[in-house]
Design a protein around this motif. Structure first.
Motif, PDB file in Angstrom:
ATOM      1  N   ARG A   1       0.838  -1.212   0.000  1.00 25.36           N
ATOM      2  CA  ARG A   1       0.000   0.000   0.000  1.00 25.36           C
ATOM      3  C   ARG A   1       0.869   1.257   0.000  1.00 25.36           C
ATOM      4  O   ARG A   1       0.581   2.222  -0.708  1.00 25.36           O
ATOM      5  CB  ARG A   1      -0.938  -0.023   1.204  1.00 25.36           C
ATOM      6  N   TRP A   2       1.933   1.244   0.779  1.00 28.79           N
ATOM      7  CA  TRP A   2       2.820   2.405   0.813  1.00 28.79           C
ATOM      8  C   TRP A   2       3.535   2.593  -0.519  1.00 28.79           C
ATOM      9  O   TRP A   2       3.795   3.715  -0.941  1.00 28.79           O
ATOM     10  CB  TRP A   2       3.845   2.258   1.939  1.00 28.79           C
ATOM     11  N   GLN A   3       3.853   1.488  -1.190  1.00 26.67           N
ATOM     12  CA  GLN A   3       4.507   1.582  -2.496  1.00 26.67           C
ATOM     13  C   GLN A   3       3.611   2.279  -3.515  1.00 26.67           C
ATOM     14  O   GLN A   3       4.088   3.023  -4.375  1.00 26.67           O
ATOM     15  CB  GLN A   3       4.891   0.192  -2.998  1.00 26.67           C
ATOM     16  N   ASP A   4       2.310   2.044  -3.429  1.00 24.75           N
ATOM     17  CA  ASP A   4       1.366   2.628  -4.383  1.00 24.75           C
ATOM     18  C   ASP A   4       1.026   4.083  -4.068  1.00 24.75           C
ATOM     19  O   ASP A   4       0.375   4.755  -4.868  1.00 24.75           O
ATOM     20  CB  ASP A   4       0.069   1.810  -4.406  1.00 24.75           C
ATOM     21  N   SER A   5       1.435   4.579  -2.907  1.00 23.45           N
ATOM     22  CA  SER A   5       1.087   5.934  -2.496  1.00 23.45           C
ATOM     23  C   SER A   5       2.016   6.962  -3.149  1.00 23.45           C
ATOM     24  O   SER A   5       3.189   6.689  -3.390  1.00 23.45           O
ATOM     25  CB  SER A   5       1.189   6.057  -0.973  1.00 23.45           C
ATOM     26  N   PRO A   6       1.512   8.166  -3.442  1.00 20.40           N
ATOM     27  CA  PRO A   6       2.377   9.224  -3.986  1.00 20.40           C
ATOM     28  C   PRO A   6       3.227   9.896  -2.921  1.00 20.40           C
ATOM     29  O   PRO A   6       4.017  10.788  -3.226  1.00 20.40           O
ATOM     30  CB  PRO A   6       1.367  10.210  -4.588  1.00 20.40           C
ATOM     31  N   TYR A   7       3.063   9.496  -1.661  1.00 20.05           N
ATOM     32  CA  TYR A   7       3.833  10.088  -0.565  1.00 20.05           C
ATOM     33  C   TYR A   7       4.990   9.165  -0.181  1.00 20.05           C
ATOM     34  O   TYR A   7       4.888   7.945  -0.311  1.00 20.05           O
ATOM     35  CB  TYR A   7       2.940  10.328   0.652  1.00 20.05           C
ATOM     36  N   PRO A   8       6.088   9.743   0.311  1.00 19.25           N
ATOM     37  CA  PRO A   8       7.251   8.909   0.659  1.00 19.25           C
ATOM     38  C   PRO A   8       7.042   8.129   1.949  1.00 19.25           C
ATOM     39  O   PRO A   8       6.195   8.468   2.774  1.00 19.25           O
ATOM     40  CB  PRO A   8       8.376   9.939   0.829  1.00 19.25           C
ATOM     41  N   SER A   9       7.833   7.083   2.114  1.00 20.67           N
ATOM     42  CA  SER A   9       7.920   6.343   3.370  1.00 20.67           C
ATOM     43  C   SER A   9       9.219   6.755   4.050  1.00 20.67           C
ATOM     44  O   SER A   9       9.973   7.579   3.533  1.00 20.67           O
ATOM     45  CB  SER A   9       7.898   4.834   3.108  1.00 20.67           C
ATOM     46  N   ARG A  10       9.475   6.185   5.228  1.00 20.41           N
ATOM     47  CA  ARG A  10      10.738   6.467   5.922  1.00 20.41           C
ATOM     48  C   ARG A  10      11.342   5.158   6.397  1.00 20.41           C
ATOM     49  O   ARG A  10      10.681   4.366   7.078  1.00 20.41           O
ATOM     50  CB  ARG A  10      10.520   7.414   7.104  1.00 20.41           C
ATOM     51  N   PHE A  11      12.606   4.945   6.029  1.00 23.03           N
ATOM     52  CA  PHE A  11      13.330   3.748   6.417  1.00 23.03           C
ATOM     53  C   PHE A  11      14.322   4.096   7.523  1.00 23.03           C
ATOM     54  O   PHE A  11      15.098   5.042   7.395  1.00 23.03           O
ATOM     55  CB  PHE A  11      14.072   3.148   5.221  1.00 23.03           C
ATOM     56  N   ILE A  12      14.284   3.319   8.615  1.00 22.80           N
ATOM     57  CA  ILE A  12      15.185   3.551   9.745  1.00 22.80           C
ATOM     58  C   ILE A  12      15.880   2.246  10.092  1.00 22.80           C
ATOM     59  O   ILE A  12      15.220   1.216  10.291  1.00 22.80           O
ATOM     60  CB  ILE A  12      14.428   4.091  10.973  1.00 22.80           C
ATOM     61  N   PHE A  13      17.190   2.300  10.148  1.00 17.99           N
ATOM     62  CA  PHE A  13      17.986   1.165  10.614  1.00 17.99           C
ATOM     63  C   PHE A  13      18.852   1.659  11.756  1.00 17.99           C
ATOM     64  O   PHE A  13      19.628   2.607  11.603  1.00 17.99           O
ATOM     65  CB  PHE A  13      18.864   0.614   9.483  1.00 17.99           C
ATOM     66  N   THR A  14      18.729   1.046  12.922  1.00 17.13           N
ATOM     67  CA  THR A  14      19.514   1.450  14.079  1.00 17.13           C
ATOM     68  C   THR A  14      20.572   0.396  14.358  1.00 17.13           C
ATOM     69  O   THR A  14      20.293  -0.800  14.370  1.00 17.13           O
ATOM     70  CB  THR A  14      18.631   1.638  15.324  1.00 17.13           C
ATOM     71  N   GLY A  15      21.775   0.855  14.576  1.00 13.70           N
ATOM     72  CA  GLY A  15      22.907  -0.013  14.882  1.00 13.70           C
ATOM     73  C   GLY A  15      24.077   0.862  15.306  1.00 13.70           C
ATOM     74  O   GLY A  15      24.065   2.075  15.088  1.00 13.70           O
TER      75      GLY A  15
ATOM     76  N   PRO B   1      14.020   9.406   4.230  1.00 16.95           N
ATOM     77  CA  PRO B   1      12.751   9.305   3.498  1.00 16.95           C
ATOM     78  C   PRO B   1      13.021   8.602   2.182  1.00 16.95           C
ATOM     79  O   PRO B   1      14.052   8.852   1.541  1.00 16.95           O
ATOM     80  CB  PRO B   1      12.339  10.761   3.288  1.00 16.95           C
ATOM     81  N   VAL B   2      12.126   7.702   1.793  1.00 17.95           N
ATOM     82  CA  VAL B   2      12.372   6.883   0.609  1.00 17.95           C
ATOM     83  C   VAL B   2      11.094   6.675  -0.193  1.00 17.95           C
ATOM     84  O   VAL B   2       9.985   6.800   0.322  1.00 17.95           O
ATOM     85  CB  VAL B   2      12.929   5.486   0.990  1.00 17.95           C
ATOM     86  N   SER B   3      11.291   6.338  -1.464  1.00 16.27           N
ATOM     87  CA  SER B   3      10.205   5.784  -2.283  1.00 16.27           C
ATOM     88  C   SER B   3      10.531   4.308  -2.492  1.00 16.27           C
ATOM     89  O   SER B   3      11.697   3.941  -2.623  1.00 16.27           O
ATOM     90  CB  SER B   3      10.107   6.513  -3.622  1.00 16.27           C
ATOM     91  N   ILE B   4       9.498   3.473  -2.479  1.00 16.89           N
ATOM     92  CA  ILE B   4       9.690   2.033  -2.651  1.00 16.89           C
ATOM     93  C   ILE B   4       9.619   1.733  -4.148  1.00 16.89           C
ATOM     94  O   ILE B   4       8.548   1.788  -4.750  1.00 16.89           O
ATOM     95  CB  ILE B   4       8.627   1.239  -1.875  1.00 16.89           C
TER      96      ILE B   4
ATOM     97  N   LYS C   1      14.573   4.024  -2.848  1.00 14.18           N
ATOM     98  CA  LYS C   1      15.420   5.120  -3.297  1.00 14.18           C
ATOM     99  C   LYS C   1      15.198   6.333  -2.418  1.00 14.18           C
ATOM    100  O   LYS C   1      14.054   6.656  -2.068  1.00 14.18           O
ATOM    101  CB  LYS C   1      15.121   5.466  -4.760  1.00 14.18           C
ATOM    102  N   GLU C   2      16.286   6.973  -2.061  1.00 10.35           N
ATOM    103  CA  GLU C   2      16.213   8.175  -1.225  1.00 10.35           C
ATOM    104  C   GLU C   2      15.277   9.200  -1.855  1.00 10.35           C
ATOM    105  O   GLU C   2      15.302   9.429  -3.067  1.00 10.35           O
ATOM    106  CB  GLU C   2      17.610   8.767  -1.074  1.00 10.35           C
TER     107      GLU C   2
END
Length: 240
Positions: free
Chosen positions: A104-118, A126-129, A151-152
Motif C-alpha cells: 500500500r505504501w509503495q502505491d502511495s504518492p507520498y514517501p515512506s521512511r526507512f530507519i535502521f539502528t545499529g 525518506p524513501v520511495s519504494i 530510493k532516497e
C-alpha cells in the motif's frame, strides 16, 4: 564481565510515522549504494580535469522473509473509531499483513521512511519504494520471502516568481521561499472544530493559507458561512 551485544532494529513507516512496522527478521546483508557524480573535461594547457557534481540519490536494498506469524512493533493510523481501531504496539502479525502494509505504501504518492539502528551503520532516510518482489517457498507454508529496493526521497517544492513593479516603473522578479517539506498524507476530509477558519485549515492541511478560497469553492461555502463555520461539519479537501 559479559559482552554487551548491540541492539539492531529495522523499521519502515508512512505518513509521518502514523503507520509503521518493524521487520521481524533482519537481512543477512543490507546494501546502501551512494554514487558520486562528476564530469571530465579537456582543457587546453592543462589536460583532463574532473569536475565534481552532486552525488546521486542513495539506494537501499535487501532480501529477507516474513515468518507465517511474527511479533512486530506496529503503529496503525488513527481511524477515529476506537471500537474498530487496531491497537498499536508489539503484536503478533501474519506475514500477509506485513506485505499489505508495504504494498500500500509503495502505491502511495507520498514517501515512506526507512530507519535502521545499529552502532556503526545508522540510516534514517525518506524513501520511495521502487521494487517489492515477494514469493513463497515449497515446504515453508505461510512464510513470505521478499526483496525490496528503496530510493532516497528529496523533499522539493516549486518556487513561485512574483513580479513587482517599482516606483520607477521597472519590473523586478522576486522569488518566494518554497513551502516547507511535508511527508504527511493529505486527508480527503476535515472535521470543523471550535476556532477553525478556512485560512487556518488551508495552512494546516494544504500548507498554504492563500488556498482558503479553494476550500470555500470546493465545499460550496457562502461568504456569510465563512465567518461562522459549523462545528462538527465535514468539508472536502482538494487533491493536488
Amino acid at each position: 564481565m559479559g559482552i554487551i551485544v548491540p541492539a539492531y532494529q529495522m523499521s519502515l513507516s508512512y505518513n509521518n510515522q502514523k503507520e509503521a512496522i518493524t521487520f521481524p527478521v533482519l537481512p543477512e546483508k543490507l546494501g546502501l549504494n551512494r554514487k558520486g557524480s562528476g564530469k571530465t573535461h579537456d582543457i587546453v594547457g592543462i589536460g583532463e580535469v574532473n569536475v565534481i557534481g552532486n552525488r546521486e540519490l542513495a539506494e537501499i536494498s535487501f532480501e529477507s522473509f516474513f515468518p507465517a506469524q511474527a511479533y512486530s512493533f506496529v503503529t496503525y493510523p488513527e481511524s477515529g473509531s476506537k471500537a474498530t481501531e487496531p491497537e498499536s504496539g508489539n503484536r503478533l502479525l501474519p506475514a500477509i499483513e506485513f506485505v499489505n502494509f508495504i504494498a500500500r505504501w509503495q502505491d502511495s504518492p507520498y514517501p515512506s521512511r526507512f530507519i535502521f539502528t545499529g552502532p556503526n551503520f545508522p540510516i534514517n532516510l525518506p524513501v520511495s519504494i521502487t521494487k517489492f518482489d515477494r514469493w513463497e517457498v515449497a515446504g515453508q507454508p505461510g512464510d513470505i520471502y521478499f526483496n525490496i529496493t528503496m530510493k532516497e526521497y528529496v523533499f522539493h517544492s516549486a518556487q513561485k516568481i512574483k513580479v513587482i513593479t517599482g516606483k520607477d516603473g521597472k519590473k523586478n522578479a522576486k522569488t518566494e521561499d518554497p513551502k516547507r517539506s511535508d511527508d504527511r498524507a493529505r486527508p480527503a476530509t476535515y472535521t470543523i472544530k471550535a476556532g477553525d477558519t478556512l485560512i487556518g485549515i488551508a495552512r494546516l492541511i494544504l500548507n498554504d493559507d492563500k488556498r482558503w478560497r479553494e476550500l470555500q469553492k470546493l465545499n460550496g461555502i457562502t461568504d456569510k458561512q465563512v465567518r461562522t463555520l459549523k462545528i462538527g461539519s465535514v468539508i472536502k479537501i482538494p487533491k493536488d
